[in-house]
Write a protein that holds these residues in place. Sequence first.
Motif, PDB file in Angstrom:
ATOM      1  N   VAL A 236      24.717  27.707   2.702  1.00 26.39           N
ATOM      2  CA  VAL A 236      25.002  26.888   3.879  1.00 26.39           C
ATOM      3  C   VAL A 236      26.185  27.515   4.593  1.00 26.39           C
ATOM      4  N   GLU A 237      26.022  27.808   5.875  1.00 23.00           N
ATOM      5  CA  GLU A 237      27.097  28.426   6.649  1.00 23.00           C
ATOM      6  C   GLU A 237      28.145  27.389   7.046  1.00 23.00           C
ATOM      7  N   GLU A 238      29.357  27.853   7.274  1.00 21.50           N
ATOM      8  CA  GLU A 238      30.420  26.966   7.755  1.00 21.50           C
ATOM      9  C   GLU A 238      30.012  26.336   9.076  1.00 21.50           C
ATOM     10  N   GLY A 239      30.237  25.029   9.198  1.00 21.54           N
ATOM     11  CA  GLY A 239      29.964  24.324  10.441  1.00 21.54           C
ATOM     12  C   GLY A 239      28.545  23.818  10.586  1.00 21.54           C
ATOM     13  N   GLU A 240      27.687  24.064   9.597  1.00 22.36           N
ATOM     14  CA  GLU A 240      26.321  23.543   9.672  1.00 22.36           C
ATOM     15  C   GLU A 240      26.279  22.066   9.294  1.00 22.36           C
ATOM     16  N   MET A 241      25.252  21.376   9.797  1.00 21.38           N
ATOM     17  CA  MET A 241      24.918  20.033   9.328  1.00 21.38           C
ATOM     18  C   MET A 241      23.490  20.104   8.821  1.00 21.38           C
ATOM     19  N   VAL A 242      23.337  19.998   7.510  1.00 14.18           N
ATOM     20  CA  VAL A 242      22.063  20.256   6.851  1.00 14.18           C
ATOM     21  C   VAL A 242      21.547  18.978   6.196  1.00 14.18           C
ATOM     22  N   ALA A 243      20.277  18.688   6.413  1.00 16.61           N
ATOM     23  CA  ALA A 243      19.625  17.563   5.736  1.00 16.61           C
ATOM     24  C   ALA A 243      18.924  18.081   4.484  1.00 16.61           C
ATOM     25  N   LEU A 244      19.179  17.436   3.365  1.00 15.03           N
ATOM     26  CA  LEU A 244      18.504  17.735   2.113  1.00 15.03           C
ATOM     27  C   LEU A 244      17.491  16.619   1.882  1.00 15.03           C
TER      28      LEU A 244
ATOM     29  N   TYR B 165      19.493  14.051  13.753  1.00 18.01           N
ATOM     30  CA  TYR B 165      20.907  14.392  13.647  1.00 18.01           C
ATOM     31  C   TYR B 165      21.200  15.760  13.026  1.00 18.01           C
ATOM     32  N   CYS B 166      20.225  16.413  12.439  1.00 17.19           N
ATOM     33  CA  CYS B 166      20.474  17.692  11.767  1.00 17.19           C
ATOM     34  C   CYS B 166      19.647  18.800  12.417  1.00 17.19           C
ATOM     35  N   ARG B 167      20.172  20.006  12.396  1.00 18.26           N
ATOM     36  CA  ARG B 167      19.455  21.150  12.961  1.00 18.26           C
ATOM     37  C   ARG B 167      18.644  21.900  11.902  1.00 18.26           C
ATOM     38  N   ARG B 168      19.065  21.756  10.656  1.00 17.03           N
ATOM     39  CA  ARG B 168      18.400  22.490   9.573  1.00 17.03           C
ATOM     40  C   ARG B 168      18.040  21.521   8.456  1.00 17.03           C
ATOM     41  N   ALA B 169      16.924  21.779   7.800  1.00 16.99           N
ATOM     42  CA  ALA B 169      16.504  20.977   6.658  1.00 16.99           C
ATOM     43  C   ALA B 169      16.219  21.877   5.470  1.00 16.99           C
ATOM     44  N   ILE B 170      16.611  21.396   4.297  1.00 20.60           N
ATOM     45  CA  ILE B 170      16.207  22.015   3.039  1.00 20.60           C
ATOM     46  C   ILE B 170      15.424  20.946   2.290  1.00 20.60           C
ATOM     47  N   ALA B 171      14.162  21.220   2.016  1.00 23.66           N
ATOM     48  CA  ALA B 171      13.300  20.241   1.352  1.00 23.66           C
ATOM     49  C   ALA B 171      13.028  20.690  -0.074  1.00 23.66           C
ATOM     50  N   LEU B 172      13.205  19.756  -1.013  1.00 23.38           N
ATOM     51  CA  LEU B 172      12.905  20.018  -2.415  1.00 23.38           C
ATOM     52  C   LEU B 172      11.626  19.301  -2.813  1.00 23.38           C
ATOM     53  N   GLN B 173      10.867  19.960  -3.666  1.00 20.89           N
ATOM     54  CA  GLN B 173       9.663  19.351  -4.228  1.00 20.89           C
ATOM     55  C   GLN B 173       9.552  19.826  -5.672  1.00 20.89           C
ATOM     56  N   GLY B 174       9.588  18.881  -6.603  1.00 26.22           N
ATOM     57  CA  GLY B 174       9.473  19.237  -8.010  1.00 26.22           C
ATOM     58  C   GLY B 174      10.559  20.173  -8.499  1.00 26.22           C
ATOM     59  N   GLY B 175      11.768  20.030  -7.930  1.00 24.64           N
ATOM     60  CA  GLY B 175      12.885  20.847  -8.376  1.00 24.64           C
ATOM     61  C   GLY B 175      12.926  22.233  -7.791  1.00 24.64           C
ATOM     62  N   GLU B 176      12.075  22.529  -6.815  1.00 28.12           N
ATOM     63  CA  GLU B 176      12.050  23.840  -6.177  1.00 28.12           C
ATOM     64  C   GLU B 176      12.180  23.676  -4.670  1.00 28.12           C
ATOM     65  N   ILE B 177      12.596  24.741  -3.988  1.00 32.28           N
ATOM     66  CA  ILE B 177      12.709  24.694  -2.533  1.00 32.28           C
ATOM     67  C   ILE B 177      11.318  24.803  -1.925  1.00 32.28           C
TER      68      ILE B 177
ATOM     69  N   GLN C 133      15.026   9.234   4.854  1.00 35.07           N
ATOM     70  CA  GLN C 133      14.488   8.922   6.175  1.00 35.07           C
ATOM     71  C   GLN C 133      14.386  10.205   7.003  1.00 35.07           C
ATOM     72  N   VAL C 134      13.165  10.747   7.128  1.00 41.52           N
ATOM     73  CA  VAL C 134      12.959  12.008   7.828  1.00 41.52           C
ATOM     74  C   VAL C 134      13.323  11.903   9.303  1.00 41.52           C
ATOM     75  N   ASP C 135      13.090  10.739   9.908  1.00 41.34           N
ATOM     76  CA  ASP C 135      13.388  10.598  11.332  1.00 41.34           C
ATOM     77  C   ASP C 135      14.880  10.763  11.608  1.00 41.34           C
ATOM     78  N   TYR C 136      15.743  10.288  10.693  1.00 46.30           N
ATOM     79  CA  TYR C 136      17.178  10.488  10.881  1.00 46.30           C
ATOM     80  C   TYR C 136      17.544  11.958  10.703  1.00 46.30           C
ATOM     81  N   ALA C 137      16.909  12.624   9.768  1.00 47.82           N
ATOM     82  CA  ALA C 137      17.153  14.058   9.584  1.00 47.82           C
ATOM     83  C   ALA C 137      16.769  14.820  10.843  1.00 47.82           C
ATOM     84  N   GLN C 138      15.644  14.475  11.436  1.00 47.21           N
ATOM     85  CA  GLN C 138      15.187  15.156  12.640  1.00 47.21           C
ATOM     86  C   GLN C 138      16.103  14.907  13.831  1.00 47.21           C
TER      87      GLN C 138
END
Length: 276
Positions: free
Chosen positions: A27-35, A219-231, A212-217
């Motif tokens: 994650v770069e400095e200054g990012e806002m990332v949704a997990l 307020y955040c520019r980037r998303a990291i999605a996990l499924q079953g412990g993997e990216i 809540q995916v709609d809030y991620a969409q």
Amino acid sequence: MMPAIQITNLQKSFGEARVLKSISLHVEEGEMVALIGSSGSGKSTLMRHLSCLTLADKGSDSEIEVLGTPVQSKGKASKDIRRTRARVGNVFQQFNLVNRLSVLTNVLIGGLSRVPVWRSMLGWFTREEKQEALKALELVGLREHALKRASELSGGQQQRVAIARALMQKAEIILADEPIASLDPESSRLVMETLERINRELGITVVVTLHQVDYAQKYCRRAIALQGGEIFFDGPITALDGQMLSRLYGTQMGSEPASEPVADSTPNPAYELKPA
């Protein structure tokens, strides 16, 4: 420039269950990332590793660096982890405020790592520190509630007090783990707007786990999605269409376009902002 967060081959098991499987990301400095991801995907476990609240599997080659400093390596915490923790603010789902204390005192607690031990034990704060705490409360829209007990505030207000406490801490990264999970829609909006504003105006790196995916969409520019412990996905939030979200959550979801992200502005490390 070093990334704000660097994770390499993170592995975590609880008994026979492998919760995180060779996670590598930065994650770069200054990012806002949704997990994001469904329950049990490993989001909260991943977040806890960043502050060493949880350690990776011993014997693994897992490495985590925060703000250019190692926090854990091969399942062992760094010797100077406390120094790094002081630079990272945590916002939890359950607020973690001291209900019997005033809102102002709860915010002042965020600065305890910077004051002498004797003052922290006595709970004695200077005029300058109190002014700084009031400024943090003004930023989150709660200055007028400074003298109330924390227990008198609504859940959404308490969560914004927790964010002000992280500002008082002078956190360079804020890790928000499901900060709106128990809030109503209006309180959720105010909390997410507060996180987005401090990211945009102060340049503080924000990582927020969300169901809540709609809030991620919005307020955040980037998303990291996990499924079953993997990216499962790591990229621009606008690339998360309905088909991909259906694959992620295993259910049919809409494909409405994400809200236009707010433009960047120059960070102000002194926290000198005009009230909203």
